[in-house]
Design a protein around this motif. Sequence first.
Motif, PDB file in Angstrom:
ATOM      1  N   GLU A  67       3.855   4.655   2.897  1.00  0.00           N
ATOM      2  CA  GLU A  67       2.689   4.479   2.890  1.00  0.00           C
ATOM      3  C   GLU A  67       1.107   4.491   2.832  1.00  0.00           C
ATOM      4  OE1 GLU A  67       1.463   2.099   7.485  1.00  0.00           O
ATOM      5  OE2 GLU A  67       3.186   3.453   7.593  1.00  0.00           O
ATOM      6  N   ILE A  68       0.301   3.686   2.497  1.00  0.00           N
ATOM      7  CA  ILE A  68      -1.074   4.583   2.263  1.00  0.00           C
ATOM      8  C   ILE A  68      -1.734   4.453   3.590  1.00  0.00           C
ATOM      9  CG2 ILE A  68      -3.088   3.400   1.390  1.00  0.00           C
ATOM     10  CD1 ILE A  68      -1.174   2.319  -0.398  1.00  0.00           C
ATOM     11  N   ILE A  69      -2.066   5.927   4.067  1.00  0.00           N
ATOM     12  CA  ILE A  69      -3.417   6.162   4.855  1.00  0.00           C
ATOM     13  C   ILE A  69      -4.127   6.171   4.701  1.00  0.00           C
ATOM     14  CG2 ILE A  69      -0.341   6.863   5.710  1.00  0.00           C
ATOM     15  CD1 ILE A  69      -1.520   9.910   5.984  1.00  0.00           C
ATOM     16  N   GLU A  70      -4.944   6.837   4.024  1.00  0.00           N
ATOM     17  CA  GLU A  70      -6.203   7.127   3.483  1.00  0.00           C
ATOM     18  C   GLU A  70      -6.313   7.136   1.640  1.00  0.00           C
ATOM     19  OE1 GLU A  70      -8.819  10.981   4.340  1.00  0.00           O
ATOM     20  OE2 GLU A  70      -7.070  11.625   4.417  1.00  0.00           O
ATOM     21  N   MET A  71      -7.593   6.428   1.458  1.00  0.00           N
ATOM     22  CA  MET A  71      -7.549   6.880   0.502  1.00  0.00           C
ATOM     23  C   MET A  71      -9.571   7.477   0.074  1.00  0.00           C
ATOM     24  SD  MET A  71      -7.552   1.829   0.290  1.00  0.00           S
ATOM     25  CE  MET A  71      -5.946   1.403   0.123  1.00  0.00           C
ATOM     26  N   ALA A  72     -10.138   7.858  -0.510  1.00  0.00           N
ATOM     27  CA  ALA A  72     -10.522   8.238  -1.020  1.00  0.00           C
ATOM     28  C   ALA A  72     -12.248   8.383  -1.039  1.00  0.00           C
ATOM     29  CB  ALA A  72     -10.272   9.657  -2.436  1.00  0.00           C
ATOM     30  N   SER A  73     -12.476   7.026  -0.715  1.00  0.00           N
ATOM     31  CA  SER A  73     -13.760   6.520  -1.012  1.00  0.00           C
ATOM     32  C   SER A  73     -13.693   4.593  -1.088  1.00  0.00           C
ATOM     33  CB  SER A  73     -14.908   5.973  -2.933  1.00  0.00           C
ATOM     34  OG  SER A  73     -13.611   5.230  -2.997  1.00  0.00           O
ATOM     35  N   ASN A  74     -14.585   4.158  -0.299  1.00  0.00           N
ATOM     36  CA  ASN A  74     -14.621   2.432   0.058  1.00  0.00           C
ATOM     37  C   ASN A  74     -14.817   1.627  -0.873  1.00  0.00           C
ATOM     38  OD1 ASN A  74     -15.396   3.137   2.723  1.00  0.00           O
ATOM     39  ND2 ASN A  74     -17.412   3.621   3.157  1.00  0.00           N
ATOM     40  N   GLU A  75     -14.797   2.410  -1.979  1.00  0.00           N
ATOM     41  CA  GLU A  75     -14.512   1.123  -3.460  1.00  0.00           C
ATOM     42  C   GLU A  75     -13.212   0.591  -3.412  1.00  0.00           C
ATOM     43  OE1 GLU A  75     -15.257   3.417  -6.894  1.00  0.00           O
ATOM     44  OE2 GLU A  75     -17.508   4.086  -6.337  1.00  0.00           O
ATOM     45  N   PRO A  76     -12.664  -0.392  -4.378  1.00  0.00           N
ATOM     46  CA  PRO A  76     -11.239  -1.100  -4.313  1.00  0.00           C
ATOM     47  C   PRO A  76     -10.418  -0.255  -4.661  1.00  0.00           C
ATOM     48  CG  PRO A  76     -12.808  -2.345  -5.035  1.00  0.00           C
ATOM     49  CD  PRO A  76     -13.789  -1.171  -4.551  1.00  0.00           C
ATOM     50  N   PHE A  77      -8.908  -0.123  -3.916  1.00  0.00           N
ATOM     51  CA  PHE A  77      -8.079   0.443  -5.516  1.00  0.00           C
ATOM     52  C   PHE A  77      -7.223  -0.463  -5.994  1.00  0.00           C
ATOM     53  CE2 PHE A  77      -9.427   4.218  -3.452  1.00  0.00           C
ATOM     54  CZ  PHE A  77      -9.389   5.247  -4.433  1.00  0.00           C
ATOM     55  N   TYR A  78      -6.513  -0.972  -7.150  1.00  0.00           N
ATOM     56  CA  TYR A  78      -6.107  -1.678  -7.459  1.00  0.00           C
ATOM     57  C   TYR A  78      -4.437  -1.374  -7.848  1.00  0.00           C
ATOM     58  CZ  TYR A  78     -10.241  -4.182  -7.365  1.00  0.00           C
ATOM     59  OH  TYR A  78     -10.771  -5.117  -7.027  1.00  0.00           O
ATOM     60  N   ASP A  79      -3.494  -2.438  -7.595  1.00  0.00           N
ATOM     61  CA  ASP A  79      -2.238  -2.167  -7.587  1.00  0.00           C
ATOM     62  C   ASP A  79      -2.564  -1.994  -9.184  1.00  0.00           C
ATOM     63  OD1 ASP A  79      -1.201  -4.677  -7.841  1.00  0.00           O
ATOM     64  OD2 ASP A  79      -0.047  -4.043  -6.303  1.00  0.00           O
ATOM     65  N   LEU A  80      -0.777  -1.960  -9.844  1.00  0.00           N
ATOM     66  CA  LEU A  80      -0.681  -2.256 -11.670  1.00  0.00           C
ATOM     67  C   LEU A  80      -0.254  -3.889 -11.158  1.00  0.00           C
ATOM     68  CD1 LEU A  80       1.666   0.137 -12.911  1.00  0.00           C
ATOM     69  CD2 LEU A  80      -0.764   0.346 -13.454  1.00  0.00           C
ATOM     70  N   ASN A  81      -0.541  -4.517 -10.970  1.00  0.00           N
ATOM     71  CA  ASN A  81      -0.520  -5.964 -10.789  1.00  0.00           C
ATOM     72  C   ASN A  81      -1.913  -7.050 -10.099  1.00  0.00           C
ATOM     73  OD1 ASN A  81       1.932  -6.953 -11.562  1.00  0.00           O
ATOM     74  ND2 ASN A  81       2.629  -6.051  -9.700  1.00  0.00           N
ATOM     75  N   GLY A  82      -2.733  -5.722 -10.502  1.00  0.00           N
ATOM     76  CA  GLY A  82      -4.284  -6.332 -10.151  1.00  0.00           C
ATOM     77  C   GLY A  82      -4.181  -6.765  -7.997  1.00  0.00           C
ATOM     78  N   ASN A  83      -3.218  -6.125  -7.383  1.00  0.00           N
ATOM     79  CA  ASN A  83      -3.783  -5.996  -5.829  1.00  0.00           C
ATOM     80  C   ASN A  83      -4.645  -5.392  -5.657  1.00  0.00           C
ATOM     81  OD1 ASN A  83      -1.381  -9.093  -5.724  1.00  0.00           O
ATOM     82  ND2 ASN A  83       0.318  -7.452  -6.786  1.00  0.00           N
ATOM     83  N   ILE A  84      -5.304  -6.137  -4.599  1.00  0.00           N
ATOM     84  CA  ILE A  84      -6.217  -5.119  -4.137  1.00  0.00           C
ATOM     85  C   ILE A  84      -4.594  -4.024  -2.951  1.00  0.00           C
ATOM     86  CG2 ILE A  84      -7.953  -4.255  -2.275  1.00  0.00           C
ATOM     87  CD1 ILE A  84     -10.011  -7.088  -3.535  1.00  0.00           C
ATOM     88  N   CYS A 138       2.487  12.593  -0.010  1.00  0.00           N
ATOM     89  CA  CYS A 138       1.877  12.882  -0.946  1.00  0.00           C
ATOM     90  C   CYS A 138       0.391  12.417  -1.494  1.00  0.00           C
ATOM     91  CB  CYS A 138       3.018  12.033  -1.928  1.00  0.00           C
ATOM     92  SG  CYS A 138       3.390  12.430  -3.623  1.00  0.00           S
ATOM     93  N   VAL A 139      -0.037  13.319  -2.116  1.00  0.00           N
ATOM     94  CA  VAL A 139      -1.443  13.058  -2.638  1.00  0.00           C
ATOM     95  C   VAL A 139      -1.237  12.374  -4.460  1.00  0.00           C
ATOM     96  CG1 VAL A 139      -3.410  13.624  -3.865  1.00  0.00           C
ATOM     97  CG2 VAL A 139      -2.689  14.663  -1.428  1.00  0.00           C
ATOM     98  N   LEU A 140      -1.376  10.388  -4.637  1.00  0.00           N
ATOM     99  CA  LEU A 140      -2.071   9.663  -6.069  1.00  0.00           C
ATOM    100  C   LEU A 140      -3.020  10.036  -6.311  1.00  0.00           C
ATOM    101  CD1 LEU A 140       0.061   7.138  -4.536  1.00  0.00           C
ATOM    102  CD2 LEU A 140       0.968   8.697  -4.481  1.00  0.00           C
ATOM    103  N   LYS A 141      -2.823  10.816  -7.130  1.00  0.00           N
ATOM    104  CA  LYS A 141      -3.925  11.588  -8.701  1.00  0.00           C
ATOM    105  C   LYS A 141      -4.675   9.344  -9.102  1.00  0.00           C
ATOM    106  CE  LYS A 141      -3.089  15.014  -8.080  1.00  0.00           C
ATOM    107  NZ  LYS A 141      -4.086  16.324  -7.320  1.00  0.00           N
ATOM    108  N   LYS A 142      -5.638  10.003  -9.053  1.00  0.00           N
ATOM    109  CA  LYS A 142      -6.515   8.514 -10.151  1.00  0.00           C
ATOM    110  C   LYS A 142      -5.461   8.798 -11.689  1.00  0.00           C
ATOM    111  CE  LYS A 142     -10.563   7.453 -12.562  1.00  0.00           C
ATOM    112  NZ  LYS A 142     -11.949   7.436 -13.139  1.00  0.00           N
ATOM    113  N   GLY A 143      -5.449   7.765 -11.999  1.00  0.00           N
ATOM    114  CA  GLY A 143      -3.746   7.460 -13.321  1.00  0.00           C
ATOM    115  C   GLY A 143      -2.763   7.253 -12.778  1.00  0.00           C
ATOM    116  N   THR A 144      -2.585   7.144 -11.501  1.00  0.00           N
ATOM    117  CA  THR A 144      -1.474   6.569 -11.448  1.00  0.00           C
ATOM    118  C   THR A 144      -1.250   5.311 -11.256  1.00  0.00           C
ATOM    119  OG1 THR A 144      -0.882   8.964 -10.063  1.00  0.00           O
ATOM    120  CG2 THR A 144       0.658   7.393  -9.045  1.00  0.00           C
ATOM    121  N   GLY A 145      -0.036   4.708 -11.703  1.00  0.00           N
ATOM    122  CA  GLY A 145       0.999   3.466 -11.515  1.00  0.00           C
ATOM    123  C   GLY A 145       1.273   3.296 -10.153  1.00  0.00           C
ATOM    124  N   ILE A 146       0.406   2.650  -9.319  1.00  0.00           N
ATOM    125  CA  ILE A 146       1.056   2.314  -7.805  1.00  0.00           C
ATOM    126  C   ILE A 146       1.555   0.464  -8.327  1.00  0.00           C
ATOM    127  CG2 ILE A 146       0.679   1.805  -5.547  1.00  0.00           C
ATOM    128  CD1 ILE A 146      -1.777   4.198  -6.570  1.00  0.00           C
TER     129      ILE A 146
END
Length: 361
Positions: A67-84, A138-146
Amino acid sequence: MCNSCVMLFDDRERSILPEFTALPKLKSGEILVKNKYATLCGSDLHTFTGRRKEPSPIVLGHEIVGEIIEMASNEPFYDLNGNILKLGDIVTWTIFAAPNEDEFVKDKMPQKSASLFKYGHVKFTKEEKFNGGLGTHCVLKKGTGILKVPSSINEKFAPIINCAGATAMAAFRLIDKIENKNVLILGAGVLGLIASSIAEQKKAASVTVFDIDKDRLEKSKSFGAKYIYNALSPIEELENIMSQFYKKGFDVIIDMSGSVDAIKTGLKYSAIGTQHIWIGAVTPTEDIAVNPEMMIRKLLSIKGMHNYNFEDFVNAVSFFEEHFSAYPFQTFIEKEFELKETKEAFEYAVKYKPFRVLINI
């Protein structure tokens, strides 16, 4: 068990012990996930038994849902299907992270990136703590497909998708055509049974599953196998299956076993134009002699696939979203353990060889 800790494997001591440690501060582009479930893959077992060498100490486990509990910034993150992506989303992710600018990523081989980061395969250090499934986070790195886990998929099964499921799907990307073809799948483990179900859904003329385990062979019938062959039985039984085919051989042969003998059998019983996909042999093995004249005259092809790419991962999640209820995928989870029982889970898996054991985090 704890607010933030990992189960640390040390190959020198052959131990798995809890390491209590604070959560890190996220870097740009990173996401913090609270792990919910992890399953033990065959490669995890190989590391535990010493068959496979990984950096030590290490947090094993790459088949994960959290479960996502924190993001590094206020910029939007997207999954591989383009969902926020948002806090509270239940997600699974590729077993690797790779930068978009890498040539291998551009060539749709991100799993071979020169800057590859693999979850559950990185040494535990002060800078790298939460990077595997056998921990609370687990810390998900930039460049991970989510990808978000669809509601139609049982969350306890979902960790399997980001390794075995996506790897099985990758095999079919390499196949020119499978509709109306006679398919032979070598190996009736998780990879083989998933591949069997995919082949059936892709309208293969028939699926034959090849193994030495009679119970797994019988189980494969509920995953789309029309025919089964026990490699301990007379070879005439396999020949009788092929005798029903117009080409008197298999059109597509997918090895999920890593068995040299099985691969040799597949080569021997190729039809004209057979496509061979080799996936299972990911540990050191002996060479196989391939006769050039046979390859040429029978118009054969051999392709290897290690892990998968982002496209395969997306297609795998989509496949299970649509077909999860059509097959008994949930039966792959044969035993559950708590995180604190991680060593017992490994010992059970090594002794009894279940399809998968689940770590409930």
